[in-house]
Design a protein around this motif. Structure first.
Motif, PDB file in Angstrom:
ATOM      1  N   THR A  83      52.663  41.914  58.035  1.00  0.00           N
ATOM      2  CA  THR A  83      52.028  42.047  59.334  1.00  0.00           C
ATOM      3  C   THR A  83      51.736  40.643  59.867  1.00  0.00           C
ATOM      4  N   LYS A  84      50.769  40.530  60.760  1.00  0.00           N
ATOM      5  CA  LYS A  84      50.327  39.241  61.276  1.00  0.00           C
ATOM      6  C   LYS A  84      48.815  39.173  61.217  1.00  0.00           C
ATOM      7  N   SER A  85      48.302  37.965  61.015  1.00  0.00           N
ATOM      8  CA  SER A  85      46.860  37.758  60.993  1.00  0.00           C
ATOM      9  C   SER A  85      46.572  36.420  61.677  1.00  0.00           C
ATOM     10  N   VAL A  86      45.402  35.860  61.395  1.00  0.00           N
ATOM     11  CA  VAL A  86      45.037  34.556  61.966  1.00  0.00           C
ATOM     12  C   VAL A  86      44.375  33.704  60.892  1.00  0.00           C
ATOM     13  N   CYS A  87      44.383  32.417  61.116  1.00  0.00           N
ATOM     14  CA  CYS A  87      43.568  31.525  60.298  1.00  0.00           C
ATOM     15  C   CYS A  87      42.108  31.755  60.663  1.00  0.00           C
ATOM     16  N   PRO A  88      41.220  32.001  59.691  1.00  0.00           N
ATOM     17  CA  PRO A  88      39.818  32.250  60.032  1.00  0.00           C
ATOM     18  C   PRO A  88      39.100  31.031  60.585  1.00  0.00           C
ATOM     19  N   VAL A  89      39.710  29.854  60.467  1.00  0.00           N
ATOM     20  CA  VAL A  89      39.076  28.628  60.968  1.00  0.00           C
ATOM     21  C   VAL A  89      39.498  28.357  62.408  1.00  0.00           C
ATOM     22  N   CYS A  90      40.818  28.280  62.647  1.00  0.00           N
ATOM     23  CA  CYS A  90      41.312  27.888  63.976  1.00  0.00           C
ATOM     24  C   CYS A  90      41.842  29.055  64.794  1.00  0.00           C
ATOM     25  N   LEU A  91      41.933  30.247  64.196  1.00  0.00           N
ATOM     26  CA  LEU A  91      42.427  31.468  64.844  1.00  0.00           C
ATOM     27  C   LEU A  91      43.901  31.368  65.240  1.00  0.00           C
ATOM     28  N   LYS A  92      44.639  30.452  64.636  1.00  0.00           N
ATOM     29  CA  LYS A  92      46.075  30.396  64.879  1.00  0.00           C
ATOM     30  C   LYS A  92      46.741  31.634  64.307  1.00  0.00           C
ATOM     31  N   GLN A  93      47.657  32.236  65.077  1.00  0.00           N
ATOM     32  CA  GLN A  93      48.369  33.425  64.615  1.00  0.00           C
ATOM     33  C   GLN A  93      49.339  33.044  63.497  1.00  0.00           C
ATOM     34  N   LEU A  94      49.337  33.860  62.417  1.00  0.00           N
ATOM     35  CA  LEU A  94      50.131  33.550  61.219  1.00  0.00           C
ATOM     36  C   LEU A  94      50.800  34.808  60.685  1.00  0.00           C
ATOM     37  N   PRO A  95      51.984  34.694  60.068  1.00  0.00           N
ATOM     38  CA  PRO A  95      52.533  35.829  59.322  1.00  0.00           C
ATOM     39  C   PRO A  95      51.630  36.138  58.130  1.00  0.00           C
ATOM     40  N   ALA A  96      51.509  37.424  57.816  1.00  0.00           N
ATOM     41  CA  ALA A  96      50.596  37.829  56.742  1.00  0.00           C
ATOM     42  C   ALA A  96      51.233  38.924  55.893  1.00  0.00           C
ATOM     43  N   LYS A  97      50.720  39.046  54.693  1.00  0.00           N
ATOM     44  CA  LYS A  97      51.157  40.085  53.772  1.00  0.00           C
ATOM     45  C   LYS A  97      49.951  40.907  53.329  1.00  0.00           C
ATOM     46  N   ILE A  98      50.199  42.186  53.108  1.00  0.00           N
ATOM     47  CA  ILE A  98      49.202  43.020  52.431  1.00  0.00           C
ATOM     48  C   ILE A  98      49.657  43.164  50.989  1.00  0.00           C
ATOM     49  N   LEU A  99      48.804  42.698  50.111  1.00  0.00           N
ATOM     50  CA  LEU A  99      49.137  42.564  48.700  1.00  0.00           C
ATOM     51  C   LEU A  99      48.305  43.537  47.876  1.00  0.00           C
ATOM     52  N   ARG A 100      48.970  44.265  46.988  1.00  0.00           N
ATOM     53  CA  ARG A 100      48.262  45.149  46.046  1.00  0.00           C
ATOM     54  C   ARG A 100      48.070  44.401  44.743  1.00  0.00           C
ATOM     55  N   GLU A 101      46.806  44.381  44.297  1.00  0.00           N
ATOM     56  CA  GLU A 101      46.459  43.654  43.077  1.00  0.00           C
ATOM     57  C   GLU A 101      45.480  44.501  42.274  1.00  0.00           C
ATOM     58  N   LYS A 102      45.917  45.030  41.141  1.00  0.00           N
ATOM     59  CA  LYS A 102      45.053  45.802  40.249  1.00  0.00           C
ATOM     60  C   LYS A 102      44.325  46.926  40.986  1.00  0.00           C
ATOM     61  N   GLY A 103      45.050  47.626  41.848  1.00  0.00           N
ATOM     62  CA  GLY A 103      44.479  48.790  42.525  1.00  0.00           C
ATOM     63  C   GLY A 103      43.696  48.475  43.774  1.00  0.00           C
ATOM     64  N   ASN A 104      43.548  47.195  44.113  1.00  0.00           N
ATOM     65  CA  ASN A 104      42.896  46.802  45.361  1.00  0.00           C
ATOM     66  C   ASN A 104      43.929  46.155  46.276  1.00  0.00           C
ATOM     67  N   TYR A 105      43.610  46.096  47.581  1.00  0.00           N
ATOM     68  CA  TYR A 105      44.556  45.577  48.557  1.00  0.00           C
ATOM     69  C   TYR A 105      43.914  44.438  49.344  1.00  0.00           C
TER      70      TYR A 105
END
Length: 435
Positions: A13-35
């Motif tokens: 998907t897409k997200s942003v940098c929490p500091v500068c709010l620049k739009q960035l490509p993003a991944k949703i990652l599953r790790e030990k049953g959490n996302y």
């Protein structure tokens, strides 16, 4: 990083940098049953934020619209409901003040920090007329605390006069409890229902979140609105370690106070406004945790299977459950076909308007009174229909996003919009940009 079955990308998907709010490509990652949602800013580095804790229900089974198109939509800082937005407006929020009579630990709008010029009744009428003429007839009055305005009855009347079918009040309820005559003026002006800040059934919860014990005032607000036949939906901000143990008791309290209380609308805590620093994952509570708490803490009287993903927004934004409060419990009526009609399609139609009105009616009390309990005969279809009209009950949730967990896919499916400077802005984008 090598990915395994317990550490894998399940969505892009897409997200942003929490500091500068620049739009960035993003991944949703599953790790030990959490996302988690992960992305990397060239300037500020990597960021990984919990978005879904646990596998019951699993994120991958909860529902997922098609991936975002490869375009240059200006989310979130330039975000309005432009042609690239993927959902129409269901409910539009109009901020009528930023003053507030509380100083809450968590606040979207930083109510009361800096007093701003408030729009006049005539100016608000112009906004309401513009909204109604464009088919946006479901409005929320918000702030700040709207009840600090003495002319709130005139504002509600103006919205009705402009053609708004539904006028919702977002309020902490204190003035309604302390001044029942003021609440009566709001009802006579055409108030549809109240979304009442209601964080729990223990005063310690209010002291932690709102700075003072408020439970008795909340109960009185419900009593006042009940006498005036104004529906109330309880709105808890759910914060881990503060009131997550109280979720089932909130549901039970709401059911016990039906039909005055029309439902519960859970809001897992989000982190903007007054929150001073980046939260840790332990500070968050996610939608599946709220669902599990509802089932466990009500001892199965409300089950996860009685509740479905949101149909007005992205499924990871919330959930809804429709019920009838019966004399001996609750009857679940939640539609299971989450791919059906929605009130917020990108093109307004008569069917979409009817669906919006249906959603509003779930929280509005009907004018006719309830059939006395001693006369109820649930073998009678007339009695059952009457009960469904007077004792309809909902359990819903909205997981608002902040700059740390923002998923632009979710943002572009938003149907709750804030009217600001002549524009309809998706809710989360409005308050992220206001920080």
């Amino acid at each position: 990083m090598k990915l395994t079955k317990v550490n894998q990308v399940v969505h892009r998907t897409k997200s942003v940098c929490p500091v500068c709010l620049k739009q960035l490509p993003a991944k949703i990652l599953r790790e030990k049953g959490n996302y988690y949602i992960t992305r990397t800013c060239p300037e500020h580095g990597a960021c990984k934020t919990l978005i879904w804790r646990g596998e019951e229900p699993a994120l991958t089974r909860w529902g997922n619209p098609p991936a975002l198109p490869a375009d240059d939509a200006p989310c979130p800082t330039g975000c309005v409901t432009c042609g690239k937005h993927l959902q129409n407006t269901c409910c539009v929020l109009v901020e009528i003040t930023n003053r507030c009579d509380l100083n809450c630990r968590f606040c979207f709008a930083r109510g009361g920090d800096v007093v701003e010029q408030e729009p006049t009744v005539d100016e608000l009428y112009g906004i309401f007329k513009q909204l109604a003429d464009s088919g946006k007839t479901f409005v929320q009055l918000s702030g700040g605390e709207p009840c600090v305005r003495d002319d709130l009855p005139e504002i509600i009347a103006a919205a009705r006069r402009a053609g708004c079918d539904t006028v919702q009040l977002n309020s902490n309820g204190l003035r309604l409890a302390k001044e029942p005559e003021f609440a009566e003026k709001l009802a006579k002006a055409g108030l549809s229902f109240v979304f009442l800040q209601f964080d729990g059934t223990e005063d310690a919860i209010y002291t932690a979140l709102r700075g003072q014990p408020l439970l008795d005032w909340k109960k009185k607000t419900i009593q006042v609105c009940g006498r005036l036949n104004v529906g109330v939906t309880l709105v808890p901000t759910v914060v881990p370690g503060v009131n997550d143990h109280n979720i089932g008791q909130i549901v039970d309290f709401a059911i016990a106070n039906s039909p005055a209380v029309r439902g519960v609308h859970f809001q897992p805590v989000s982190f903007f406004g007054r929150y001073p620093k980046a939260p840790e994952d332990r500070d968050r509570i996610t939608l599946p945790e709220v669902l599990r708490a509802i089932e466990e803490q009500t001892e199965g009287r409300i089950r996860i299977s009685d509740i479905a993903p949101s149909r007005c927004d992205h499924p990871r934004c919330g959930f809804h459950g429709d019920f009838i409060v019966m004399p001996d419990g609750v009857l679940a009526l939640t539609p299971k076909d989450t791919g059906g009609s929605c009130c917020c399609k990108t093109v307004d139609t008569d069917a979409a308007l009817k669906n919006r009105r249906f959603i509003a009616r779930r929280w509005t009390r009907p004018e006719e009174g309830a059939m006395p309990e001693e006369q109820l005969d649930m073998s009678s279809m007339d009695a059952f229909i009457s009960r469904g009209r007077t004792h309809a009950f909902t359990i819903t949730a909205m997981a608002f996003q902040d700059r740390y967990n923002l998923d632009l896919e979710r943002l572009r499916y938003c149907s709750l919009h804030v009217w600001k400077d002549g524009k309809a802005i998706p809710f989360c984008a409005r308050y992220i940009a206001a920080e």
